[in-house]
Design a protein around this motif. Structure first.
Motif, PDB file in Angstrom:
ATOM      1  N   ASP A 139       8.521 -16.883  22.672  1.00 51.81           N
ATOM      2  CA  ASP A 139       7.968 -18.175  22.258  1.00 51.81           C
ATOM      3  C   ASP A 139       7.010 -18.018  21.090  1.00 51.81           C
ATOM      4  O   ASP A 139       6.962 -18.871  20.199  1.00 51.81           O
ATOM      5  N   LEU A 140       6.241 -16.930  21.072  1.00 49.01           N
ATOM      6  CA  LEU A 140       5.302 -16.713  19.974  1.00 49.01           C
ATOM      7  C   LEU A 140       6.054 -16.572  18.657  1.00 49.01           C
ATOM      8  O   LEU A 140       5.666 -17.151  17.633  1.00 49.01           O
ATOM      9  N   ARG A 141       7.131 -15.796  18.655  1.00 48.71           N
ATOM     10  CA  ARG A 141       7.877 -15.569  17.418  1.00 48.71           C
ATOM     11  C   ARG A 141       8.677 -16.795  16.990  1.00 48.71           C
ATOM     12  O   ARG A 141       9.117 -16.877  15.840  1.00 48.71           O
ATOM     13  N   ARG A 142       8.878 -17.745  17.887  1.00 49.69           N
ATOM     14  CA  ARG A 142       9.500 -19.001  17.491  1.00 49.69           C
ATOM     15  C   ARG A 142       8.522 -19.852  16.685  1.00 49.69           C
ATOM     16  O   ARG A 142       8.929 -20.757  15.972  1.00 49.69           O
ATOM     17  N   ARG A 143       7.255 -19.566  16.789  1.00 52.17           N
ATOM     18  CA  ARG A 143       6.234 -20.323  16.070  1.00 52.17           C
ATOM     19  C   ARG A 143       5.781 -19.632  14.780  1.00 52.17           C
ATOM     20  O   ARG A 143       5.377 -20.294  13.838  1.00 52.17           O
ATOM     21  N   LEU A 144       5.824 -18.311  14.774  1.00 49.24           N
ATOM     22  CA  LEU A 144       5.247 -17.555  13.670  1.00 49.24           C
ATOM     23  C   LEU A 144       6.332 -16.756  12.944  1.00 49.24           C
ATOM     24  O   LEU A 144       6.957 -15.867  13.522  1.00 49.24           O
ATOM     25  N   GLY A 145       6.558 -17.116  11.684  1.00 50.77           N
ATOM     26  CA  GLY A 145       7.555 -16.416  10.877  1.00 50.77           C
ATOM     27  C   GLY A 145       6.886 -15.385   9.995  1.00 50.77           C
ATOM     28  O   GLY A 145       5.717 -15.511   9.626  1.00 50.77           O
ATOM     29  N   MET A 146       7.648 -14.356   9.601  1.00 47.95           N
ATOM     30  CA  MET A 146       7.080 -13.279   8.800  1.00 47.95           C
ATOM     31  C   MET A 146       8.031 -12.899   7.672  1.00 47.95           C
ATOM     32  O   MET A 146       9.243 -12.769   7.875  1.00 47.95           O
ATOM     33  N   VAL A 147       7.467 -12.715   6.480  1.00 48.14           N
ATOM     34  CA  VAL A 147       8.217 -12.256   5.314  1.00 48.14           C
ATOM     35  C   VAL A 147       7.665 -10.896   4.926  1.00 48.14           C
ATOM     36  O   VAL A 147       6.464 -10.744   4.696  1.00 48.14           O
ATOM     37  N   PHE A 148       8.548  -9.904   4.846  1.00 50.26           N
ATOM     38  CA  PHE A 148       8.128  -8.535   4.570  1.00 50.26           C
ATOM     39  C   PHE A 148       7.963  -8.291   3.074  1.00 50.26           C
ATOM     40  O   PHE A 148       8.441  -9.060   2.232  1.00 50.26           O
ATOM     41  N   GLN A 149       7.279  -7.193   2.752  1.00 48.38           N
ATOM     42  CA  GLN A 149       7.022  -6.840   1.367  1.00 48.38           C
ATOM     43  C   GLN A 149       8.314  -6.611   0.596  1.00 48.38           C
ATOM     44  O   GLN A 149       8.471  -7.090  -0.524  1.00 48.38           O
ATOM     45  N   ASN A 150       9.245  -5.884   1.191  1.00 42.22           N
ATOM     46  CA  ASN A 150      10.526  -5.588   0.556  1.00 42.22           C
ATOM     47  C   ASN A 150      11.593  -6.506   1.144  1.00 42.22           C
ATOM     48  O   ASN A 150      11.959  -6.368   2.312  1.00 42.22           O
ATOM     49  N   PRO A 151      12.121  -7.463   0.378  1.00 43.43           N
ATOM     50  CA  PRO A 151      13.103  -8.404   0.934  1.00 43.43           C
ATOM     51  C   PRO A 151      14.360  -7.729   1.454  1.00 43.43           C
ATOM     52  O   PRO A 151      15.028  -8.256   2.352  1.00 43.43           O
ATOM     53  N   ASP A 152      14.701  -6.552   0.924  1.00 46.57           N
ATOM     54  CA  ASP A 152      15.899  -5.858   1.402  1.00 46.57           C
ATOM     55  C   ASP A 152      15.785  -5.487   2.883  1.00 46.57           C
ATOM     56  O   ASP A 152      16.799  -5.253   3.542  1.00 46.57           O
ATOM     57  N   ASP A 153      14.554  -5.416   3.390  1.00 45.19           N
ATOM     58  CA  ASP A 153      14.354  -5.048   4.784  1.00 45.19           C
ATOM     59  C   ASP A 153      14.704  -6.174   5.756  1.00 45.19           C
ATOM     60  O   ASP A 153      14.723  -5.951   6.970  1.00 45.19           O
ATOM     61  N   GLN A 154      14.956  -7.396   5.247  1.00 48.35           N
ATOM     62  CA  GLN A 154      15.239  -8.485   6.172  1.00 48.35           C
ATOM     63  C   GLN A 154      16.432  -9.352   5.781  1.00 48.35           C
ATOM     64  O   GLN A 154      16.658 -10.390   6.395  1.00 48.35           O
ATOM     65  N   LEU A 155      17.191  -8.937   4.782  1.00 43.32           N
ATOM     66  CA  LEU A 155      18.393  -9.667   4.402  1.00 43.32           C
ATOM     67  C   LEU A 155      19.598  -8.979   5.025  1.00 43.32           C
ATOM     68  O   LEU A 155      19.855  -7.807   4.756  1.00 43.32           O
ATOM     69  N   VAL A 156      20.341  -9.707   5.860  1.00 38.42           N
ATOM     70  CA  VAL A 156      21.396  -9.080   6.655  1.00 38.42           C
ATOM     71  C   VAL A 156      22.783  -9.681   6.454  1.00 38.42           C
ATOM     72  O   VAL A 156      23.776  -9.083   6.864  1.00 38.42           O
ATOM     73  N   ALA A 157      22.887 -10.872   5.864  1.00 37.65           N
ATOM     74  CA  ALA A 157      24.185 -11.539   5.734  1.00 37.65           C
ATOM     75  C   ALA A 157      24.889 -11.115   4.443  1.00 37.65           C
ATOM     76  O   ALA A 157      24.324 -10.421   3.601  1.00 37.65           O
ATOM     77  N   ILE A 158      26.134 -11.549   4.282  1.00 38.65           N
ATOM     78  CA  ILE A 158      26.930 -11.118   3.137  1.00 38.65           C
ATOM     79  C   ILE A 158      26.951 -12.144   2.008  1.00 38.65           C
ATOM     80  O   ILE A 158      27.468 -11.868   0.927  1.00 38.65           O
ATOM     81  N   THR A 159      26.412 -13.346   2.246  1.00 35.94           N
ATOM     82  CA  THR A 159      26.249 -14.342   1.191  1.00 35.94           C
ATOM     83  C   THR A 159      24.883 -14.985   1.338  1.00 35.94           C
ATOM     84  O   THR A 159      24.271 -14.935   2.416  1.00 35.94           O
ATOM     85  N   LEU A 160      24.420 -15.608   0.270  1.00 34.60           N
ATOM     86  CA  LEU A 160      23.108 -16.263   0.316  1.00 34.60           C
ATOM     87  C   LEU A 160      23.077 -17.391   1.331  1.00 34.60           C
ATOM     88  O   LEU A 160      22.152 -17.474   2.148  1.00 34.60           O
ATOM     89  N   GLU A 161      24.072 -18.267   1.321  1.00 33.84           N
ATOM     90  CA  GLU A 161      24.058 -19.370   2.270  1.00 33.84           C
ATOM     91  C   GLU A 161      24.236 -18.868   3.703  1.00 33.84           C
ATOM     92  O   GLU A 161      23.677 -19.428   4.642  1.00 33.84           O
TER      93      GLU A 161
END
Length: 362
Positions: A139-161
């Motif tokens: 529930d806590l993480r449903r409220r609080l989002g986080m963006v990391f310093q290196n975007p490559d560490d959190q991009l997982v899909a094969i297209t932008l959309e």
């Protein structure tokens, strides 16, 4: 319609697990799998239910403490102490800048806020949910989002959309609403021309814009950004600054915790929290913090160039500077300047210094 493609794409929802599994070998070899796993866990559990969205105005929200850090301490293996008895309260709707030299504990604090690491002592409470309680983390993480310093560490899909849709589908957002949200985010973040492009082919600034967009699509109440401009060129930095300014204007109730080493970025916040070797060194308005340039220098920090130049003018001329908050409305700036020009003791140097100092924020 483009939305129908990712809405029905078998690589999403259940297929996402298979896709991530196929990529695990290459990710492990590149050394970023653990960081990406943290990012995915955070992305999947960021708040998305509109029933809990804060509808309070910015002014009212700031009277409510929603994030409380009390006596927080964390030591890494090997005896490296990152946080030492840190206490901090943050109100809803505030924009907080956290600054400090390398090793001051900024990233450790960010990871403690959403439970990615557990402190040895102390507590972190977000909306009454303890980050040290494993049963409250979802529930806590449903409220609080986080963006990391290196975007490559959190991009997982094969297209932008697909990246923007990833968290929405895993949270079970209905396809019709999901398509609307994706289109809205792509438009507001100016990503339309890249919608079918693989994220790894984007520039650094475009990747970071996508990382922030993907998080905002989940509608968090609190957003933590861990040095989002550290790897960007000046153009990318300006893009992120514009995104944060627009976000604050369009969603004034969202709480932004911006970790940065750039004093100019910090000057745009309501409050600046200064960390020094894991301890809270100062917590005050930007003008108050950056008026202590020599003391900041002793702990490895600098002041914005505008403030440094203004103080240099003051030291060289002896003329007092009238200090106005960096985000003062333009009519206030004009009025104060007019008053100073009417003063027979005012001079060009002090007027120039005052005007420079009022432009701490972009």
């Amino acid at each position: 319609m483009a939305g129908a493609q990712y809405g029905a794409d078998p690589r999403h929802t259940k297929g996402n697990a298979a896709f991530c599994g196929m990529q695990s070998a290459s990710l492990l070899s590149s050394g970023i799998w653990l960081a990406m796993l943290d990012a995915v866990i955070t992305r999947l559990t960021v708040f998305s239910s509109p029933s809990l969205t804060c509808h309070l105005s910015s002014a009212r929200c700031r009277h409510i403490s929603v994030i409380d850090v009390e006596g927080l301490s964390y030591t890494y293996p090997g005896g490296i102490s990152a946080l030492k008895n840190l206490s901090l309260s943050i109100g809803s709707g505030e924009r907080i800048a956290v600054i400090g030299a390398n090793g001051s504990g900024k990233t450790t604090l960010a990871r403690c806020l959403n439970g990615l690491i557990q402190p040895q002592t102390g507590s972190v409470v977000v909306d009454g949910l303890s980050a040290t309680d494993p049963h409250a983390l979802f529930d806590l993480r449903r409220r609080l989002g986080m963006v990391f310093q290196n975007p490559d560490d959190q991009l997982v899909a094969i297209t932008l959309e697909g990246e923007i849709a990833f968290g929405l589908e895993n949270l079970g957002i209905p396809p019709a609403e999901m398509r609307l949200r994706v289109e809205e985010i792509i438009s507001s973040f100016r990503l339309s021309e890249f919608r079918r492009r693989p994220p790894h082919l984007l520039s650094g600034g475009e990747k970071q814009r996508l990382a922030i967009a993907s998080c905002i699509a989940l509608r968090p109440l609190y957003l933590v950004l861990d040095e989002p401009t550290a790897l960007l060129d000046p153009a990318g930095r300006r893009d992120v600054a514009e995104i944060l300014a627009n976000l604050r204007r369009e969603q004034p109730a969202i709480t932004i915790i911006h970790i940065t080493q750039d004093p100019t970025e910090a000057a745009a916040a309501d409050r600046v929290v200064v960390l020094d070797r894991g301890c809270l060194w100062m917590d005050a308005a930007p003008t108050e913090v950056f008026s202590r340039g020599s003391e900041l220098g002793r702990i490895g920090l600098t002041v914005p160039f505008a403030a440094e130049l203004a103080r240099g003018i003051q030291d060289a001329t002896g003329a007092p500077l009238a200090v106005v908050h960096a985000t003062a409305p333009q009519n206030t700036v004009r009025q104060r300047l007019k008053q100073r020009k009417a003063d027979r003791h005012a001079n060009t140097y002090s007027d120039a210094g005052w005007l420079i100092y009022t432009r701490l924020a972009p």
